[in-house]
Design a protein around this motif. Structure first.
Motif, PDB file in Angstrom:
ATOM      1  N   ALA A  82      45.139  38.229  27.039  1.00  0.00           N
ATOM      2  CA  ALA A  82      45.468  38.512  28.476  1.00  0.00           C
ATOM      3  C   ALA A  82      46.452  39.542  28.232  1.00  0.00           C
ATOM      4  CB  ALA A  82      46.054  37.151  29.049  1.00  0.00           C
ATOM      5  N   ARG A  83      47.176  39.837  27.304  1.00  0.00           N
ATOM      6  CA  ARG A  83      48.195  40.402  27.167  1.00  0.00           C
ATOM      7  C   ARG A  83      48.383  41.783  26.301  1.00  0.00           C
ATOM      8  NH1 ARG A  83      49.154  36.637  23.365  1.00  0.00           N
ATOM      9  NH2 ARG A  83      50.204  37.488  21.220  1.00  0.00           N
ATOM     10  N   HIS A  84      47.094  42.183  25.680  1.00  0.00           N
ATOM     11  CA  HIS A  84      47.068  43.413  24.708  1.00  0.00           C
ATOM     12  C   HIS A  84      46.062  44.441  25.379  1.00  0.00           C
ATOM     13  CE1 HIS A  84      48.338  40.335  21.506  1.00  0.00           C
ATOM     14  NE2 HIS A  84      48.975  41.390  21.330  1.00  0.00           N
ATOM     15  N   GLY A  85      46.790  45.660  25.192  1.00  0.00           N
ATOM     16  CA  GLY A  85      46.055  47.075  25.445  1.00  0.00           C
ATOM     17  C   GLY A  85      46.152  47.829  24.287  1.00  0.00           C
ATOM     18  N   THR A  86      45.077  48.689  24.019  1.00  0.00           N
ATOM     19  CA  THR A  86      45.375  49.618  22.865  1.00  0.00           C
ATOM     20  C   THR A  86      46.549  50.684  23.611  1.00  0.00           C
ATOM     21  OG1 THR A  86      43.742  51.190  23.701  1.00  0.00           O
ATOM     22  CG2 THR A  86      43.148  49.773  21.983  1.00  0.00           C
ATOM     23  N   PHE A  87      46.656  50.870  24.813  1.00  0.00           N
ATOM     24  CA  PHE A  87      47.534  51.644  25.495  1.00  0.00           C
ATOM     25  C   PHE A  87      48.461  50.912  26.272  1.00  0.00           C
ATOM     26  CE2 PHE A  87      49.551  53.847  29.211  1.00  0.00           C
ATOM     27  CZ  PHE A  87      50.079  54.952  28.685  1.00  0.00           C
ATOM     28  N   PHE A  88      49.782  51.062  26.243  1.00  0.00           N
ATOM     29  CA  PHE A  88      50.739  50.332  27.105  1.00  0.00           C
ATOM     30  C   PHE A  88      52.183  51.107  27.322  1.00  0.00           C
ATOM     31  CE2 PHE A  88      53.850  48.604  24.287  1.00  0.00           C
ATOM     32  CZ  PHE A  88      52.974  48.515  22.826  1.00  0.00           C
ATOM     33  N   GLU A  89      52.776  50.671  28.003  1.00  0.00           N
ATOM     34  CA  GLU A  89      54.066  51.349  28.152  1.00  0.00           C
ATOM     35  C   GLU A  89      55.142  50.585  27.756  1.00  0.00           C
ATOM     36  OE1 GLU A  89      54.357  53.789  32.039  1.00  0.00           O
ATOM     37  OE2 GLU A  89      52.536  52.952  32.557  1.00  0.00           O
ATOM     38  N   GLU A 229      53.552  46.540  31.209  1.00  0.00           N
ATOM     39  CA  GLU A 229      52.520  45.739  31.868  1.00  0.00           C
ATOM     40  C   GLU A 229      52.713  44.133  31.908  1.00  0.00           C
ATOM     41  OE1 GLU A 229      52.364  47.972  29.581  1.00  0.00           O
ATOM     42  OE2 GLU A 229      51.017  49.752  30.343  1.00  0.00           O
ATOM     43  N   ARG A 230      53.082  43.735  30.721  1.00  0.00           N
ATOM     44  CA  ARG A 230      53.372  42.208  30.750  1.00  0.00           C
ATOM     45  C   ARG A 230      54.540  41.812  31.730  1.00  0.00           C
ATOM     46  NH1 ARG A 230      53.193  40.878  24.359  1.00  0.00           N
ATOM     47  NH2 ARG A 230      51.432  41.675  23.930  1.00  0.00           N
ATOM     48  N   MET A 231      55.541  42.636  31.798  1.00  0.00           N
ATOM     49  CA  MET A 231      56.469  42.697  32.891  1.00  0.00           C
ATOM     50  C   MET A 231      55.893  42.119  34.388  1.00  0.00           C
ATOM     51  SD  MET A 231      59.679  41.866  32.558  1.00  0.00           S
ATOM     52  CE  MET A 231      60.924  41.789  33.849  1.00  0.00           C
ATOM     53  N   ALA A 232      54.994  43.254  34.505  1.00  0.00           N
ATOM     54  CA  ALA A 232      54.310  43.435  35.740  1.00  0.00           C
ATOM     55  C   ALA A 232      53.473  42.002  36.376  1.00  0.00           C
ATOM     56  CB  ALA A 232      53.636  44.457  36.197  1.00  0.00           C
ATOM     57  N   CYS A 233      52.730  41.705  34.882  1.00  0.00           N
ATOM     58  CA  CYS A 233      52.014  40.572  34.917  1.00  0.00           C
ATOM     59  C   CYS A 233      52.776  39.237  35.385  1.00  0.00           C
ATOM     60  CB  CYS A 233      51.402  40.284  33.702  1.00  0.00           C
ATOM     61  SG  CYS A 233      50.139  38.985  33.368  1.00  0.00           S
ATOM     62  N   VAL A 234      53.857  39.128  34.775  1.00  0.00           N
ATOM     63  CA  VAL A 234      54.857  37.941  35.110  1.00  0.00           C
ATOM     64  C   VAL A 234      55.208  38.210  36.554  1.00  0.00           C
ATOM     65  CG1 VAL A 234      57.090  36.756  34.707  1.00  0.00           C
ATOM     66  CG2 VAL A 234      55.648  37.660  32.728  1.00  0.00           C
ATOM     67  N   MET A 235      55.739  39.402  36.830  1.00  0.00           N
ATOM     68  CA  MET A 235      56.262  39.373  38.443  1.00  0.00           C
ATOM     69  C   MET A 235      55.137  39.403  39.458  1.00  0.00           C
ATOM     70  SD  MET A 235      59.396  42.052  37.927  1.00  0.00           S
ATOM     71  CE  MET A 235      60.059  41.795  39.585  1.00  0.00           C
ATOM     72  N   GLN A 236      53.922  39.769  39.025  1.00  0.00           N
ATOM     73  CA  GLN A 236      52.970  39.795  40.174  1.00  0.00           C
ATOM     74  C   GLN A 236      52.263  38.429  40.040  1.00  0.00           C
ATOM     75  OE1 GLN A 236      50.627  43.456  39.849  1.00  0.00           O
ATOM     76  NE2 GLN A 236      52.361  44.519  40.067  1.00  0.00           N
ATOM     77  N   ASP A 237      52.550  37.431  38.955  1.00  0.00           N
ATOM     78  CA  ASP A 237      52.073  36.303  38.731  1.00  0.00           C
ATOM     79  C   ASP A 237      50.327  36.199  38.693  1.00  0.00           C
ATOM     80  OD1 ASP A 237      52.258  33.665  38.367  1.00  0.00           O
ATOM     81  OD2 ASP A 237      52.126  33.100  40.437  1.00  0.00           O
ATOM     82  N   THR A 238      49.981  37.228  37.788  1.00  0.00           N
ATOM     83  CA  THR A 238      48.545  37.283  37.382  1.00  0.00           C
ATOM     84  C   THR A 238      47.969  36.859  36.255  1.00  0.00           C
ATOM     85  OG1 THR A 238      48.760  39.578  36.281  1.00  0.00           O
ATOM     86  CG2 THR A 238      48.702  39.545  38.684  1.00  0.00           C
ATOM     87  N   LEU A 239      46.772  36.755  36.141  1.00  0.00           N
ATOM     88  CA  LEU A 239      46.311  35.970  35.226  1.00  0.00           C
ATOM     89  C   LEU A 239      46.493  36.638  33.673  1.00  0.00           C
ATOM     90  CD1 LEU A 239      43.174  34.185  35.881  1.00  0.00           C
ATOM     91  CD2 LEU A 239      44.934  33.048  34.927  1.00  0.00           C
ATOM     92  N   ILE A 241      47.343  41.061  31.936  1.00  0.00           N
ATOM     93  CA  ILE A 241      47.904  42.445  32.563  1.00  0.00           C
ATOM     94  C   ILE A 241      46.703  43.203  33.124  1.00  0.00           C
ATOM     95  CG2 ILE A 241      49.441  42.610  30.509  1.00  0.00           C
ATOM     96  CD1 ILE A 241      47.545  44.311  28.804  1.00  0.00           C
ATOM     97  N   PHE A 242      45.557  42.938  32.949  1.00  0.00           N
ATOM     98  CA  PHE A 242      44.431  43.453  33.756  1.00  0.00           C
ATOM     99  C   PHE A 242      44.424  43.492  35.264  1.00  0.00           C
ATOM    100  CE2 PHE A 242      43.252  43.674  29.283  1.00  0.00           C
ATOM    101  CZ  PHE A 242      42.873  44.782  28.843  1.00  0.00           C
TER     102      PHE A 242
END
Ligand code: ATP
Ligand code: MG
Length: 871
Positions: A82-89, A229-239, A241-242
């Motif tokens: 749920a938490r890996h991309g080849t690209f991230f910021e 992306e992971r921060m946004a995932c937590v804050m938006q409460d999504t399953l 990063i996608f």
């Protein structure tokens, strides 16, 4: 907690640290600068290493960035976790010997709780075992002591080899029991999804020494990293990063294009959708930073990612190319934060399109072949595809090894990576061997026991010098002397001869003493030693002799003109075509220049004109060309163009043409651009995908071309018995005449055919109530025969024709039936099969007309008579 968009979180982070007196740095390019230890930037601190090491001065002692990162090591995780991309910021704040733990943790808590609205009781921290200082600071900042977890070295101590290192502290967010494993001792560090690491603070306070001990750094540093992306995932409460706002928008694009529904699960299609979503981000950012698809290094990473995405698109059932279109969404959501995406949009999309097109052209065939390989593996009961076949897929069909492995893996097979490498190496060796056998003297310095110092090169300043013969190589062995008529290699203590290198050819010239005379064939440089391959015309040379070395300045000057012109050309290209233009290869000699560069499509006629004009403009500005030795850091400050991936020493040679073109270069140049005289482009062609080539001439070369063109025009005029002035009109008249003659000829042929039709009807016979015409011709070709049969059909019905056009060693049959016969069930295609067979051939065709070849002209009569039997 607030529900913030990804772009908003980035903004708030940078604003917050700016308010704490940090310099807000732009994200560095994904291409590392002066750092050979990584291929692509993979963290916020990576491009800042010189500031931490003290080799460069940061703009401020406090800095914060949002850094583009690529982690190829995570490629197999992408789509599956749920938490890996080849690209991230990666967001980060940094202290170069300024603030330390107290501020870093304090501001971290302040930012999370006051600016993002994280409840303190949901935060946890891990710290290094005995980092009491950090624990105290956490408690002072209101962290519940039971939320502070001590972990060992592998989790909370950052070090790479020797040098700066230190403990770190990771901040976790408790997503709630529903995400957890349910174990009573579940806490940060557990493998489940309940505690999400959001931010790592590294406290670089030690230096690891050679003997394994740790000493204290005088000025400890702070380096933090937070995955946006992971921060946004937590804050938006999504399953995952996608599902974060901006990324979900791209993912939705994949679904729209493929018509496949995303179910947020582990289905193959879900995985493919996530892979494409990540890879399109990665490729868009990589290309924007100047990375080009290729078979090496970063270019290979890009190619692999792009082709992998294209292939997963096919798995989803997408027909045709789609990546270019999809990249629009990346640019839409990230363009504001990364303006280069908008600036280079056309360029990015062209590169994507070209590469995807290229891949599509071969992928079908390649997939077929892989499936065939898999069938043969199944049959033979093997589990591994051998290196030879894996390499063939790479070499012939452009399948990166990793892609082949992925396709195999899905069916439970593997590929022999070692064997692949062996085959790759073998191909490189073959290429090298063929280069070498083309060499006149195939010697190898490494195999000789040479004991000579580096050669002093004096050729930048003088064209003539005296040198002592330190060694002679003859027939690939060390020798005492060289005699008249022999070829050999001479090594001197110093030389004015430029050794082949940097695309520039060897100087021409002679080596002499009294009436001893040797001609230079070529000069090569290896480990600082110059090897002069010579042909001895007169006398003999022995080790220890002092000889005169003289460069022919005519050739040297012509070469220098072309070399300096190459620099002007590169600069003009970058100005007119774009800064993505990088040198990909170059060749300069006395006759002209060839320059290969990265660009994806032919350069327009107009741009070529503009480029030529720009270079000539700079020649006529008489710019001084100055060469200077300087430290590489200084050269960079000047903005000197360096060769991509080239290794340079501490001190470099900078060639500066009037401040307009500044390049690192070891070649020989004119002193003033005016010496070049004139510059003329000769051709612009493609040499490989994404690489173009320009050929050009200068100075007397332009004159030679002008003279040659003039001579050509005179020859053409002579051939037309005309002169230069009248030749164009003359040629036009000839063409007109030719056209009307051709027309006349066709008329005559038509008439001849008309009478031919009458003859054929006259000579026809009747079989089974059908008019049958058979005839063989030597003066008509198959097209003529078709016309002839059409002519017959225009006026006659109930007619079957079989014609043969006969030449020396082959025959072509034509069978043609009028429509009423076809309606009755006769079939020209079936007939011709049997007819042609008699003359040793085969063929077929439609019911009304068919055509076939035969190999044996002697059987034509027999074949034509057979028609009667058929009917
Ligand atoms: P993981 O164990 O999850 O791969 P990591 O330990 O490799 O993470 P770090 O090297 O500490 O991560 O990188 C700092 C931050 O960058 C991480 O906390 C995370 O938020 C983010 N990050 C790292 N790798 C990725 C990735 N592949 N995709 C998205 N974010 C990432
Ligand atoms: Mg990782």
């Amino acid at each position: 907690m607030e529900h913030l968009g990804l772009n908003e979180i980035r903004k708030r982070f940078l604003n917050f640290y700016e308010s704490k007196d940090h310099y807000v740095g732009k994200s560095a390019s994904l291409i590392p600068k002066n750092d050979k230890s990584i291929l692509i930037i993979n963290s916020g601190m990576a491009p800042l290493k010189p500031y931490f090491a003290g080799t460069e001065t940061p703009p401020k002692k406090r800095m914060c960035t949002c850094q583009k990162c690529i982690r190829t090591g995570d490629i197999d995780n992408v789509g599956h976790t749920a938490r890996h991309g080849t690209f991230f910021e990666m967001l980060g704040n940094f202290s170069f010997g300024d603030y330390f733990k107290k501020e870093s943790i304090g501001w971290g808590v302040e930012f999370l709780t006051e600016h993002l609205g994280f409840p303190m009781d949901k935060l946890w921290a891990t710290v290094y075992l005995d980092d009491e200082e950090a624990i105290k600071i956490w408690e002072d900042n209101g962290m519940d002591p039971s939320h502070i977890v001590r972990l060992g070295k592998e989790d909370n101590f950052w070090e790479i080899g020797l040098g700066p290192c230190g403990p770190d502290s990771e901040i976790f967010y408790d997503r709630g029991e529903e995400f957890g494993c349910g174990k009573p001792d579940c806490k940060p560090g557990c493998d489940c999804d309940r505690f999400m690491e959001i931010w790592n603070h590294v406290f670089t306070q030690f230096s690891k020494e050679e003997d394994g001990s740790y000493s204290n750094l005088a000025h400890p540093n702070i380096d933090t990293g937070m995955g946006l992306e992971r921060m946004a995932c937590v804050m938006q409460d999504t399953l995952s990063i996608f599902d974060v706002d901006t990324i979900r928008y791209i993912l939705d694009g994949v679904c729209e294009m493929s018509g496949v529904e995303y179910t947020d699960g582990d289905k193959d299609s879900d995985i493919s959708i996530r892979i494409i979503t990540d890879h399109i981000r990665a490729m868009t950012f990589m290309i924007a930073d100047g990375i080009m698809p290729s078979n090496e290094g970063r270019g290979y990473v890009l190619r692999r990612i792009l082709r992998r995405a294209a292939r997963h698109g096919r798995l989803l059932g997408i027909k045709g190319t789609f990546l270019k279109e999809l990249s629009n969404r990346v640019i839409e959501v990230s363009g504001e934060a990364y303006p280069e995406l908008i600036e280079k949009k056309d360029y990015i999309q062209k590169i994507i399109q070209v590469e995807e097109d290229n891949f599509n052209q071969t992928i079908d065939k390649g997939e077929e072949i892989i499936q065939e390989y898999i069938r043969s593996l199944v049959q033979s009961g093997e589990k591994e595809l051998d290196g030879e076949r894996a390499f063939k897929l790479y070499d012939t069909y452009g399948f990166p090894l990793e892609l082949t492995e992925e396709i195999l893996e899905a069916k439970g097979f593997t590929a022999d990576e070692e064997g692949f490498k062996v085959n790759m190496q073998a191909q490189k060796d073959r290429a090298r061997a063929s280069r070498k056998s083309n060499d006149e003297e195939g010697w190898d310095a490494a195999e000789l026991d040479l004991n000579v110092p580096k050669t002093e090169f004096v050729g930048y300043d003088v064209l003539k010098a005296e040198g002592n013969v330190l060694a002679i190589i003859k027939d690939q062995k060390l020798s005492e002397s060289l005699f008249e008529g022999e070829k050999g290699v001479l090594i001197f203590d110093k030389t004015p001869f430029y050794a082949e290198g940097g695309g520039q050819v060897t100087d021409k010239g002679v080596i002499f003493k009294g009436d001893v005379l040797a001609e230079i064939i070529k000069v090569e440089k290896k480990d600082g030693i110059f090897y002069h391959t010579v042909s001895l015309k007169n006398g003999s040379i022995a080790t220890g002799d002092t000889m005169g070395l003289a460069v022919y300045n005519k050739y040297r000057n012509a070469t220098a003109r072309n070399h300096t012109a190459t620099h002007l050309l590169q600069k003009a290209l970058r100005e007119i075509v774009g800064t993505h233009v990088e040198q990909a290869g170059s060749m300069v000699n006395e006759n002209g220049l060839r320059f290969d560069f990265t660009h994806f499509e032919p350069i327009s006629e107009e741009q070529l004109k503009e480029i030529e004009a720009r270079v000539n403009e700079k020649i006529l500005e008489f710019l001084p060309v100055v060469t200077t030795e300087m430290p590489i850091s200084e050269a960079q400050k000047l903005g000197a163009m360096a060769l991509f991936g080239e290794k340079y020493g501490e001190s470099v040679r900078v060639v500066n043409a009037g401040g307009w073109s500044i390049e690192l270069c070891g070649g020989t140049h004119v002193n003033n651009t005016g010496e070049i005289g004139c510059f003329k482009l000769m051709s612009e062609t493609g040499v490989a995908s994404g690489v173009r080539r320009i050929e050009a001439v200068t100075g007397t070369g332009v004159l030679a071309i002008a003279n040659a063109n003039e001579a050509l025009i005179t020859r053409v005029a002579d051939a037309f018995k005309s002169n230069k002035k009248a030749i164009v009109d003359r040629i036009r008249t000839h063409i007109e005449e030719f056209k009307s003659m051709k027309k006349e000829l066709e008329e005559i042929k038509k008439q001849a055919m008309g009478s031919e039709v009458d003859d054929l009807i006259k000579n026809s016979r009747e079989i089974n109530g059908i008019r049958v015409i058979t005839s063989s011709f030597t003066d008509y070709n198959i097209n003529d025969l078709r016309t002839l049969s059409d002519d017959v059909k225009k006026n006659y019905k109930n007619t079957a024709m079989v014609f043969a056009a006969v030449s020396e060693d082959k025959v072509t049959f034509l069978t043609s039936l009028t429509d009423d016969l076809v309606e009755k069930g006769y079939h020209a295609g079936n007939m011709i099969k049997q007819i042609a067979k008699i003359a040793g051939g085969g063929g077929g065709g439609k019911a009304d007309m068919a055509q076939a070849g035969g190999k044996d002209p002697s059987k034509v009569k027999e074949a034509l008579e057979f028609v009667d039997n058929l009917l």
